[in-house]
Design an enzyme around this catalytic site. Sequence first.
Site, PDB file in Angstrom:
ATOM      1  N   HIS A  94      54.908 -64.457  51.498  1.00 37.69           N
ATOM      2  CA  HIS A  94      53.840 -64.299  50.456  1.00 37.69           C
ATOM      3  C   HIS A  94      53.514 -62.944  49.899  1.00 37.69           C
ATOM      4  CE1 HIS A  94      52.456 -68.294  52.402  1.00 37.69           C
ATOM      5  NE2 HIS A  94      53.536 -68.449  51.663  1.00 37.69           N
ATOM      6  N   THR A 117      50.834 -71.235  62.623  1.00 37.21           N
ATOM      7  CA  THR A 117      50.694 -71.823  61.412  1.00 37.21           C
ATOM      8  C   THR A 117      50.513 -73.489  61.368  1.00 37.21           C
ATOM      9  OG1 THR A 117      52.144 -72.095  59.301  1.00 37.21           O
ATOM     10  CG2 THR A 117      53.258 -71.784  61.454  1.00 37.21           C
TER      11      THR A 117
END
Length: 227
Positions: free
Chosen positions: A105, A171
């Site tokens: 990201h 996550t």
Amino acid sequence: MKKHIVVLTGAGMSAESGIKTFRDSDGLWEGHDVMQVASPLGFHANPELVLDFYNQRRRQLLTVNPNSAHYDLAELEENFNVTIITQNIDDLHERAGSSTVIHLHGELLKVRSAVDGSDIREWKSDLLLGDLCKKGHQLRPHIVWFGEDVPLIEKAIDVCKVADILIIIGTSLQVYPAAGLMHYVPQQTRIYFIDPKPNVNHHSNLTVFAEKATVGVKKAIQAIMDL
């Protein structure tokens, strides 16, 4: 040959270092609509707001340090080939000593041209309106925003396809395409999932540690060493 360990890390990996997570109740989106501060449209509509948002994040990152889980993963390189695939935009894996890190990201300590995506540079100070690339275009955070392609996802998929061991840390596995990476590992690959509130479907060779990163990583490493 050394076994290849692939590590997929999310916000929970850095939470114990003091980095706020995006999805917690006190997360970074508080007071901001996500599309205002993490989309090309938001940047076009109010670039100063977006730049200020990431300037605050960057300043905070420079005040925190890697936690023991980051260092434990770096030490794995003494006995294994290790590739870190992270959804995080901080540099804590690198600061702890990990040598191969794929940032899906983007990276908070880098900026790029708003027009020429290949013009990327290191950046540790505030980024202001009027800071331009060499071609005269506004610089923007080197972050993958909502609605943008994830340029390193194919590289991450290729790495997962040759993983002997997969460790997933902190996550929710809700953000795609990163959430789909575990499905690319070979069928016989051992998977260790570390999260205080694990949310993962049954998978062959899966071991779950319902722990925060600093505790769960040590347990996973011990399990790997005992194989």
